[in-house]
Design an enzyme around this catalytic site. Structure first.
Site, short mmCIF file in Angstrom:
data_model
loop_
_atom_site.label_atom_id
_atom_site.label_comp_id
_atom_site.label_asym_id
_atom_site.label_seq_id
_atom_site.Cartn_x
_atom_site.Cartn_y
_atom_site.Cartn_z
N ASN A 144 -1.42 5.40 3.14
CA ASN A 144 -1.62 6.09 1.87
C ASN A 144 -2.89 6.93 1.96
O ASN A 144 -3.94 6.43 2.37
CB ASN A 144 -1.75 5.01 0.76
CG ASN A 144 -1.92 5.63 -0.61
OD1 ASN A 144 -1.97 6.85 -0.76
ND2 ASN A 144 -2.01 4.76 -1.61
N SER A 195 0.84 -1.20 0.00
CA SER A 195 0.00 0.00 0.00
C SER A 195 0.88 1.26 0.00
O SER A 195 1.80 1.39 0.79
CB SER A 195 -0.89 -0.01 1.24
OG SER A 195 -1.67 1.13 1.24
N GLY A 196 0.59 2.13 -0.94
CA GLY A 196 1.34 3.39 -1.03
C GLY A 196 2.57 3.30 -1.92
O GLY A 196 3.33 4.26 -2.04
N GLU A 239 0.27 -7.96 2.60
CA GLU A 239 0.07 -7.07 3.76
C GLU A 239 0.45 -7.77 5.06
O GLU A 239 0.03 -8.91 5.29
CB GLU A 239 -1.40 -6.64 3.85
CG GLU A 239 -1.68 -5.39 3.06
CD GLU A 239 -3.08 -4.85 3.24
OE1 GLU A 239 -3.86 -5.39 4.06
OE2 GLU A 239 -3.41 -3.88 2.53
N SER A 264 -5.66 5.37 -0.60
CA SER A 264 -5.42 3.93 -0.70
C SER A 264 -6.61 3.22 -1.37
O SER A 264 -7.77 3.44 -0.99
CB SER A 264 -5.21 3.37 0.71
OG SER A 264 -4.91 2.02 0.63
N SER A 265 -6.31 2.39 -2.35
CA SER A 265 -7.39 1.63 -3.00
C SER A 265 -7.80 0.50 -2.06
O SER A 265 -6.96 -0.31 -1.70
CB SER A 265 -6.90 1.02 -4.31
OG SER A 265 -6.08 1.91 -5.00
N GLY A 323 -0.97 -5.37 -2.56
CA GLY A 323 0.24 -6.17 -2.34
C GLY A 323 0.13 -6.94 -1.05
O GLY A 323 -0.85 -6.84 -0.31
N THR A 366 -1.59 2.45 -8.15
CA THR A 366 -2.67 3.16 -8.82
C THR A 366 -2.11 4.27 -9.71
O THR A 366 -2.57 4.47 -10.83
CB THR A 366 -3.65 3.72 -7.77
OG1 THR A 366 -4.04 2.63 -6.94
CG2 THR A 366 -4.85 4.34 -8.39
N1 LIG Z 1 5.25 8.07 -10.04
C1 LIG Z 1 4.92 8.83 -9.02
N2 LIG Z 1 5.28 10.13 -8.99
C2 LIG Z 1 4.95 10.91 -7.96
N3 LIG Z 1 4.27 10.50 -6.89
C3 LIG Z 1 3.86 9.22 -6.84
C4 LIG Z 1 4.16 8.33 -7.91
N4 LIG Z 1 3.65 7.13 -7.58
C5 LIG Z 1 3.05 7.30 -6.38
N5 LIG Z 1 3.16 8.53 -5.94
C6 LIG Z 1 2.66 9.10 -4.67
O1 LIG Z 1 2.38 8.05 -3.79
C7 LIG Z 1 1.01 8.07 -3.40
C8 LIG Z 1 0.47 6.65 -3.29
O2 LIG Z 1 0.41 6.07 -4.55
P1 LIG Z 1 -0.75 5.04 -4.97
O3 LIG Z 1 -2.05 5.54 -4.50
O4 LIG Z 1 -0.58 4.77 -6.39
O5 LIG Z 1 -0.33 3.81 -4.11
P2 LIG Z 1 -0.95 2.36 -4.21
O6 LIG Z 1 0.19 1.44 -4.44
O7 LIG Z 1 -2.04 2.34 -5.19
O8 LIG Z 1 -1.46 2.16 -2.75
P3 LIG Z 1 -2.74 1.34 -2.26
O9 LIG Z 1 -2.41 -0.09 -2.32
O10 LIG Z 1 -2.93 1.83 -0.88
O11 LIG Z 1 -3.85 1.73 -3.15
C9 LIG Z 1 0.30 8.86 -4.47
O12 LIG Z 1 -0.84 9.50 -3.97
C10 LIG Z 1 1.36 9.85 -4.88
O13 LIG Z 1 1.38 10.93 -3.97
MG LIG Z 2 -4.03 2.13 -5.09
#
Ligand SMILES: Nc1ncnc2c1ncn2[C@@H]1O[C@H](COP(=O)(O)OP(=O)(O)OP(=O)(O)O)[C@@H](O)[C@H]1O
Ligand SMILES: [Mg+2]
Length: 1037
Positions: free
Chosen positions: A193, A143-144, A419, A196-197, A417, A148
């Site tokens: 996050n 997560s984070g 957890e 977070s999805s 991922g 996404t």
């Molecule tokens: N390529 C990137 N460039 C800049 N910031 C990023 C990038 N990827 C992620 N982030 C930052 O990290 C934060 C978390 O990313 P994201 O929501 O994609 O995580 P996730 O893996 O989908 O987490 P979750 O499993 O909780 O959904 C985003 O809101 C953004 O601020």
């Molecule tokens: Mg996500």
């Protein structure tokens, strides 16, 4: 024509300077290229290796970590392991996602440019296009980690790079805008996050044979429904609730019975952080509204949707009280009014009673308060969960591709991922099971593809040692023996099943399994780390301890039976319709949650197995969401459970590097004289020739059918380094050739230009010369005529002098105009005329003087005229007779010479001329101050307004005849003025005589006296010793 060579030399000079400049620029460029080349040779050390496959010590976790860290600190967040992309979350905006970057990566070979998510997206797209098959990109990470974000970047890349028509743009917009809607309903702020999805998402993008995105389909997995009713401290409910409360229009909120205050709703404040700095609920609300309209949500759909969301909030605020028997009752709950449109009575009974059906009878058994709360929360979760599914279906309806021709598909899997929390529950169990399944799929597909590639290329397959996690998958999902089966069994069996009986069952059935342990089954050492209600699984990524509490409830996810009826009665049509399709089977046949999840994973695996896999592994560099921080321990842990080392091992099992012959030859052909610049034979032969020249040893490479396989990265690096050096030499010779070519071209151009300029310049000079000569001829003629005219100027006007004389005339008149006298007094300064203008000049002078006089006279006032007349009179009387007369000319006469006060005292005299005088007694010459007044008849001597003496004008004779009374001796400072006035008023011009020397007068008849005059230093009047009145005047007296 003397200018010709000068211009040529000037242009030559210009040319030389231009060439010098060009050479300087080329030199600088060469140096820059040299510097770049040197930089690229050392860059490998500075920014690490962009493909882990080329890592020398590929089994070393530390080397892997070092490379990742080095690149991360240089803002290089992407690194390959072959075709797998590792992405480290930078936690800051990097300037690498612009349209320009997209263009750079479009249609470029995968390894030609630095690693990028766009490179992967482009490669997937082009593979799909060329092979006409289906692909999927699995994006995983904790997560984070940025899953996404990565999936959004891929979607944006396709939105820009795919062909566009009005119809396609429509689909593209819907695909893009489905994201904010799903994120609003399925994402929430967690500790890890802010966005977070809380569900797994698989999205198919369908492309037609021209590569246009024509449709899509979304599958969602395991929405975290428990978040609707409970949030940990520092976390929030799903974004949509806050967006509605903060951003919803006043009318909408009124209609839904909501207040604009999140603190009012129990379901929104449990995490105690309804407001988050990084989230703008109001603007997100607007985005969602726009997106909903694009995805074709009708007005009534939207109304119903938010009606349900509001109902969940109201439901959360319902409070129960215990009645006297301890049963739950609902009193004064205003919220009931707003709930789902269900009659209050029915809802009230539904929330406080359970319906038990016994054969033909229905019995309602009352709930305790705890039970009622549980039923309320279960209802809220169920409503939200089903609304989410309805939403996904609705989005899918709008994305459906109506064209039935065959499509190719790229799937995007953004899934949770692995957890591990301090306390892991049913949700973590499902998520980690999902990750086991995906790891299994990954191993199968990666090994399979490696093996296939070897087979295809005709190279012998060397078995790769790796950990196969199938044993863990079996432990979880095996029929009858697996944990899922045991859990379902426990949920469905009659009798008192609890979480603990489920634990006992597991201990009974799967004890001894190497990946399963509980407090009871553990050895003494391990037991200390386990609670009694815990069980531990040794996942491929590490061990996770699960707390068994809540497993049964969560797996059942049951609404009590009359909950279903409540829902059916809802007046919200969409919900109603949706449930109509599902409720009939809901309680009786719906499988348990974990089994549903397992089935969905099986079908997901099937979907994925039929497609070509691509992987993006996202890594979170630190827990603090800070840019520039790289936590080694955290990253190492993720490397492990993302299976990165495993993947690298598989990719490096045989050969580190492989490339198509054409690509390899194209890049390295300058290294061999036979292949440079062009190889005539096949690419494979060319490569063979090339590596022979480079001295590759037989065990360092293998020739496949279409590709060369290189075993060690060092071999490739040596080739690459040689290429860099060679490139330098090549660049120099290309530059030299180019320089020569450019210089020659420029020279020819400039020579042509110089000739053109020279021709023009010469023409211009010739024209100027001709003009000059013509002018000189005219000048000579003029001079001749002038001289001739001058010589004959005194002759009568004739042909020879007429022009000259005209010139002289004009010249004189022009000069005269500029030098005319300014006043009449300057009349003598008249410009001397030339002889031929004598007469004309005289006439002009006369005319001009008359003109000036006239002008002067016209400007004179009557007063001034009177003055001048007086002055003229004075002049006639005294001019040339009195020595000091000239000094008086310029002094104007006045009407009176007496001061204002005296004038007042002598007012009786009206406006007659008044002059102060000193009267001297005839005897003794005593002075007395008097005023002399002139009237028409006589003059009066007055003292202080008293007339002392009248002097008739008649008595003034002006001769020396004796006077009967004797003469008056008067002294006056304004003699000329007084006498002039006297002469005019008394008409006595003839009586005034100017006497030089002494003046005789009669003291009395017969007795004479004298006034003597002399000049001295000081003016004075006194009686001299000789008895005369002596008047001393200073020089001007
Ligand atoms: N390529 C990137 N460039 C800049 N910031 C990023 C990038 N990827 C992620 N982030 C930052 O990290 C934060 C978390 O990313 P994201 O929501 O994609 O995580 P996730 O893996 O989908 O987490 P979750 O499993 O909780 O959904 C985003 O809101 C953004 O601020
Ligand atoms: Mg996500």
């Amino acid at each position: 024509m003397r200018t010709g060579p000068t211009i040529t030399s000037y242009l030559c000079d210009l040319l030389k300077r231009a060439i010098h400049c060009i050479i300087k620029v080329i030199k600088e460029r060469c140096n820059q290229i040299l510097r770049n080349m040197e930089a690229s040779l050392t860059a490998r050390d500075r920014v690490g290796i962009q493909d882990f496959v080329l890592l020398d010590t590929y089994t070393s976790e530390s080397a892997f970590l070092d490379n990742l860290r080095k690149r991360f600190h240089e803002n290089l967040i992407y690194t390959y392991i072959g075709t797998l992309l590792v992405s480290v979350n930078p936690y800051k905006e990097l300037d690498i996602y612009s349209k320009k970057q997209m263009d750079t990566y479009m249609g470029v070979n995968f390894f030609e440019l630095p690693p990028h998510i766009y490179a992967l997206a482009d490669n997937v797209f082009r593979s799909m296009q060329s092979e006409f098959n289906n692909h999927f990109i699995l994006i995983s990470g904790e997560s984070g980690a940025g899953k996404t974000e990565a999936s959004k970047k891929i979607l944006q890349f396709y939105a820009v790079s795919c062909p566009s028509t009005k119809l396609l743009n429509n689909v593209r917009d819907r695909l893009l805008l489905s994201n904010p809607v799903l994120e609003a309903f399925g994402n929430a702020k967690t500790l890890k996050n802010d966005n977070s999805s809380r569900f797994g998402k698989y999205m198919d993008i369908q492309f037609d044979h021209q590569g246009g995105a024509v449709g899509g389909h979304i599958l969602s997995y395991l929405l975290e429904k428990s978040r609707v009713v409970h949030q940990n401290h520092g976390e929030r409910n799903f974004h949509i609730f806050y967006q509605l409360v903060e951003g919803g229009e006043e009318d909408l909120l009124r209609w839904l019975g909501l207040e604009r205050n999140c603190q009012r709703y129990r379901y929104l404040v449990q995490g105690d952080c309804a407001k988050v700095r990084s989230i703008n609920d109001k603007s997100d609300w607007n985005t969602v509204q726009k997106a909903l309209s694009v995805i074709e949500f009708g007005e009534s759909d939207i109304e119903h949707l938010f009606g349900i969301i509001a109902s969940v909030l109201h439901l959360g605020n319902i409070k129960f009280e215990a009645d006297v028997r301890g049963y739950a009752s609902l009193n004064n709950n205003q919220e009931m009014h707003w709930l789902l449109g269900i009659p209050t009575q029915v809802l009230q009974q539904g929330l406080t009673h359970r319906k038990i059906e016994a054969k033909t009878e229905e019995v309602f058994s009352p709930f305790s308060v705890d039970h009622a709360v549980y039923a309320r929360d279960a209802l809220a979760k169920a409503i939200y969960g089903r609304t989410f599914n309805w939403l996904v279906n609705k989005i899918n309806e709008s994305l459906v591709n109506k064209d039935s021709s065959r499509k190719t598909v790229i799937g995007l899997l953004d899934i949770y991922g692995f957890e591990v929390f301090n306390v892991n529950s049913f949700e973590q169990f499902c998520i980690n099971y999902c990750n086991e399944k995906l790891q299994q799929l990954f191993i199968q597909l990666t090994l399979k593809s490696e093996q296939e590639e070897y087979e295809m290329e005709g190279i012998e397959w060397e078995p790769v040692p790796f950990f196969n996690n199938k044993i863990i998958c079996d432990l979880v999902e095996e029929k009858h023996r697996g944990i899922i089966s045991l859990l379902d069994e426990e949920c469905l069996r009659p009798g008192e099943a609890t979480d603990l009986t489920f634990l006992e069952k597991m201990e009974e059935k799967i004890s001894g399994h190497p990946h399963f342990v509980t407090h009871k089954l553990a050895d003494q050492k391990t037991r200390k780390t386990l609670e009694r209600g815990d069980f531990r699984l040794l996942h491929y990524a590490g061990e996770v301890t699960y707390c068994v509490v809540g497993f049964l409830d969560k797996n059942n996810d049951l609404l009590y039976r009359n909950g279903k009826e409540k829902l059916i009665r809802t007046s919200f049509n969409n919900l109603h319709n949706y449930y109509k399709q599902t409720t009939d089977t809901y309680i009786s046949v719906t499988p348990q949650v974990v089994t549903q999840f397992k089935s969905s994973l099986v079908s997901l695996t099937e979907i994925l197995m039929s497609k070509e896999p691509w992987y993006v592994r996202c890594i979170k560099p630190n827990e603090a969401k800070q840019p520039g921080r790289f936590d080694d321990v955290l990253v190492r842990h993720q490397m492990k459970y993302l299976g990165l080392m495993e993947h690298l091992r598989v990719r490096r099992a045989g050969f580190a590097y492989r490339r198509k012959y054409e690509i390899f030859l194209q890049r390295y052909k300058p290294l061999c004289p036979e292949t440079w610049p062009n190889w005539k034979g096949t690419a494979a032969e060319g490569v063979q020739c090339l590596i022979k020249h480079l001295g590759y040893k037989p065990n360092e490479y293998k020739m496949g059918r279409t590709k060369i396989f290189i075993r060690h990265p060092s071999t490739l690096f040596a080739t690459e380094d040689a290429f860099q050096v060679c490139k330098h030499k090549l660049a120099t010779s290309i530059q030299a050739k180019y320089k020569g070519y450019r210089a020659k071209g420029d020279y020819l151009k400039q020579r042509e230009a110089a000739t053109k300029i020279e021709t023009c310049w010469r023409g211009l000079l010739a024209r100027k010369e001709r003009e000059k000569r013509a002018w000189a001829a005219i000048c000579v003629l003029i001079c001749y005529r002038f001289i001739k005219g001058f010589m004959t100027r005194n002759q009568p006007v004739c042909v020879d002098n007429s022009e000259y004389l005209a010139y002289v005339r004009q010249n004189y008149l022009t000069r005269l105009r500029d030098n005319l006298p300014k006043t009449v007094m300057e009349k003598d300064s008249w410009l001397t005329p030339p002889p031929i203008m004598q007469e004309a000049s005289q006439l002009l002078k006369k005319l001009y003087i008359r003109h000036m006089v006239r002008k002067y006279v016209q400007g004179i006032t009557p007063q001034r005229k009177a003055q001048l007349l007086l002055k003229a009179q004075t002049s006639s009387m005294f001019k040339g007779k009195k020595e000091n007369y000239p000094f008086s000319v310029c002094r104007p006469f006045m009407d009176t010479r007496i001061g204002k006060t005296k004038l007042a005292s002598s007012r009786s005299q009206g406006s007659r001329p008044l002059v102060p005088v000193v009267k001297y007694d005839r005897n003794g010459f005593r002075p007395r101050l008097r005023q002399l007044i002139f009237t028409q008849e006589a003059a009066y001597l007055v003292e202080d307004a008293k007339i002392k003496q009248r002097i008739d004008y008649i008595s003034l004779k002006g001769n020396e005849e004796s006077n009967t009374h004797g003469d008056l001796v008067l002294q006056c400072d304004y003699l000329f003025e007084a006498l002039t006035k006297l002469s005019l008023i008394g008409n006595q011009q003839n009586s005034i005589k100017v006497v030089q020397g002494s003046v005789r007068f009669d003291i009395q008849p017969g007795r004479e006296g004298f006034v003597d005059f002399k000049s001295g230093q000081e003016s004075m009047v006194y009686r001299a010793k000789n008895g005369h009145l002596m008047v001393v005047t200073n020089s001007r007296g």
